[in-house]
Design a protein around this motif. Sequence first.
Motif, PDB file in Angstrom:
ATOM      1  N   ASP A 114       0.826  -1.208   0.000  1.00  0.00           N
ATOM      2  CA  ASP A 114       0.000   0.000   0.000  1.00  0.00           C
ATOM      3  C   ASP A 114       0.865   1.265   0.000  1.00  0.00           C
ATOM      4  N   ARG A 115       1.953   1.245   0.767  1.00  0.00           N
ATOM      5  CA  ARG A 115       2.839   2.410   0.815  1.00  0.00           C
ATOM      6  C   ARG A 115       3.500   2.649  -0.536  1.00  0.00           C
ATOM      7  N   TRP A 116       3.956   1.588  -1.184  1.00  0.00           N
ATOM      8  CA  TRP A 116       4.581   1.747  -2.495  1.00  0.00           C
ATOM      9  C   TRP A 116       3.585   2.247  -3.535  1.00  0.00           C
ATOM     10  N   ASN A 117       2.360   1.722  -3.514  1.00  0.00           N
ATOM     11  CA  ASN A 117       1.353   2.159  -4.481  1.00  0.00           C
ATOM     12  C   ASN A 117       1.044   3.638  -4.323  1.00  0.00           C
ATOM     13  N   LYS A 118       0.873   4.088  -3.080  1.00  0.00           N
ATOM     14  CA  LYS A 118       0.590   5.503  -2.845  1.00  0.00           C
ATOM     15  C   LYS A 118       1.765   6.383  -3.264  1.00  0.00           C
ATOM     16  N   GLU A 119       2.974   5.946  -2.978  1.00  0.00           N
ATOM     17  CA  GLU A 119       4.146   6.736  -3.364  1.00  0.00           C
ATOM     18  C   GLU A 119       4.261   6.851  -4.877  1.00  0.00           C
ATOM     19  N   ILE A 120       4.006   5.758  -5.585  1.00  0.00           N
ATOM     20  CA  ILE A 120       4.095   5.793  -7.049  1.00  0.00           C
ATOM     21  C   ILE A 120       2.981   6.653  -7.638  1.00  0.00           C
ATOM     22  N   ASP A 121       1.781   6.598  -7.053  1.00  0.00           N
ATOM     23  CA  ASP A 121       0.685   7.447  -7.542  1.00  0.00           C
ATOM     24  C   ASP A 121       1.060   8.927  -7.446  1.00  0.00           C
ATOM     25  N   THR A 122       1.654   9.298  -6.332  1.00  0.00           N
ATOM     26  CA  THR A 122       2.077  10.693  -6.169  1.00  0.00           C
ATOM     27  C   THR A 122       3.152  11.071  -7.185  1.00  0.00           C
ATOM     28  N   LEU A 123       4.089  10.181  -7.407  1.00  0.00           N
ATOM     29  CA  LEU A 123       5.160  10.457  -8.369  1.00  0.00           C
ATOM     30  C   LEU A 123       4.630  10.552  -9.793  1.00  0.00           C
ATOM     31  N   LEU A 124       3.635   9.738 -10.132  1.00  0.00           N
ATOM     32  CA  LEU A 124       3.075   9.791 -11.482  1.00  0.00           C
ATOM     33  C   LEU A 124       2.373  11.127 -11.737  1.00  0.00           C
ATOM     34  N   VAL A 125       1.671  11.638 -10.732  1.00  0.00           N
ATOM     35  CA  VAL A 125       1.022  12.940 -10.895  1.00  0.00           C
ATOM     36  C   VAL A 125       2.064  14.029 -11.119  1.00  0.00           C
ATOM     37  N   TYR A 126       3.119  14.014 -10.295  1.00  0.00           N
ATOM     38  CA  TYR A 126       4.177  15.022 -10.445  1.00  0.00           C
ATOM     39  C   TYR A 126       4.882  14.877 -11.790  1.00  0.00           C
ATOM     40  N   ALA A 127       5.165  13.629 -12.189  1.00  0.00           N
ATOM     41  CA  ALA A 127       5.852  13.416 -13.468  1.00  0.00           C
ATOM     42  C   ALA A 127       5.013  13.906 -14.636  1.00  0.00           C
TER      43      ALA A 127
END
Length: 720
Positions: A114-127
Amino acid sequence: MLKRREYLLDHYNRMHMPEDIEMTSRAEQKTKGPVARSFNGASESGSEEFHEKAEANSPEAKEGRDPPRAKWQTADTFRQYWETRKTFFTDEQHEEAWNETAKILKTYSDEVIDRWNKEIDTLLVYAGLFSAILTAFNVQSYQLLTPPPQTDPVLVALERISAQLSGFSVNPPFVNSTQPTFIYRDPDPPSPPLWAIWLNTLWFSSLIFSLSAASVGIMVKQWLHEYSSGLSGTSRQVARLRQLRLKSLERWYVKEIVSILPVLLQIGSALFFAGLLVLLWHLNHTVAIVGTVLVGVLAVFSLSTIILPSLAIHCAYISPPSRALFEYTRPLRNLLYLFRRKLSSWILGHYAFSLPLFSFEAERFQREHPRMYNTWKLLHLDDSFTASKWRWMEFSLLSRPDTARELDGDMVATAYTTALDTRYLHHAAICTTDLTANATRSCFEAIRHANIAHWGEDGHLVPMWSVHPCMWSAAIISLLTVSDDEAAGSQSSSTLAAALETAYDYLRPYSHHVPSDAPRTRLVCADIASIMRLSDRRGSSRSQMISEALYRDCRLTVMMERASELNLGNDIRQYVASACVRTIRQGLDGDVIDHSGTQRSLDVLRCIIPCVPLPGSPDCKPNDREYQSVRAEAVHALDAFTAFLLTPRALEWLEKAHMVFDTLRERGERACLVSPELVRAMASYQELLQDLVRHDNRAWIQDLKLKLELCNDEQVREAM
């Protein structure tokens, strides 16, 4: 002191001549039976008579066969004993322990994914936002690399024709032109300026880093989705599958890949700001200066958050770059720590203090030398730096016994190392009885490394002393199953030795679970007794070293003393007593002078006394064959101690004798183990040493002697 010892030896020889000993023994034999039984019921003749009656009434004796012995009692090697340890717990206890392990593992797995999924979601928005901004800039910047559009050659030709016409001069009969002949050539395109090349290099590299982070992030989310499919429930099989996939994530560095994604975006941002400054310095210096200052502030802040965790203690700026820098600078940091430690120690020594500095000393140092105290406080460091086919393939791996056992060990290690909750080790101790020796060794290595990483080299021992010691006796036995030849052929022999030393340091009998948890205390007592027994037979050099340390530190003695009121079972008590009595009789033999053997025997003697259950305790069952055997072993050991007290070399072991007297006074007398012969031997020993015997033991021996004399007088009156 030497004259005192010679005097005592001479006086001892005068008091105990062979004729006197022979006369004393004959006189004792006349009154031994009735007097001993009336005194404490622990004489050898009375005990043997009692045992014979009880044995005759036992079912095994009536059928003419010996009672069956448990498999762990007949094991000849550490490997054989290891396979029998699971019998110490019921199936319900095993199931409860594994269920607790599966729950902890599921919680940890779900939190990580769950932590990795949330972190990647945030990074995808920024990217996505960052790439859109970059694209707008790059659309304008790439044109700086293209040559300017060429002039239309027709227009050039017309211009040249017009120039030639205007340059004609008419001089009849000639018409002359002042313009040269026109020849059209394609002009060479001009090369782009250097600043434009750097600008586009930086911005396009930034766009590539941003899109790479987004692309890899999408792939990782696909991996995590596949990881979570089919993992419902907490059954042992599902727990093994979850552990198998966790190991796969670790083996293929998924955690590191997730950690790299924000680094890629940070690099892309840095490249964008660098290109922006290049453009501003080309356009306008005033705007460029303002932009450089703002970007510099951001750069200083970012670099500070990366460097500070390597310099400050407990800094919160933890990120993948700062963690990597922390690991790379560890040797330098250790040297700096040693230097600061020595300097702070020198400052304390200059003012008549030393490390460790206690609180009252620190207060006095601060009060008398406030400035130097503040300097020392800055230098001194309190902490050490310190798809379906795929599914079938997974299940086929789980069906392999060796893989399943390995995963079980990894489950136990993961369940502890994720939270470092020492309370879980209470369940892990039961789980280890289902593991192989190899799996238990790997599990203990993971626990050991996690403890050292968390508490440091000097602080990881104390928290483990609260854990029931059967967890660490299992680790010792699993490490001892490796033979000397296997250890010598392995590249990790030093690691094996370090793990064995750590496991022994963890094994302390002071846990509050020892006097209350009968199943686990039964197991650790059997483990320690097996180590002593098997090491004396055919043990390796490492097992003999551990056995010697167990004898020297009296670990089993303290364990039996703390569990004396516990329902251990007479099978365990008899197993421990039989492991001790041979050592006692060998070391206390009057014909053999072996100082190390004598010291070991006196230490072990204190262990065999608590093996005998006290009257009223759950294990006090006079008709039980194993209870009778425990008493017989203890009587034989105390007979050897009685004979030892009547030898000159007993004078050299006053402190050890005091410890045995203490155990006899506290437990031996209540268990009816103090025979008349032992009372006479202790009284003679006391008379010889006089004031050297401690007051409490001297008063106790005098009281026993008085009771014995009163008992003899009553016996004489009854005979008359």
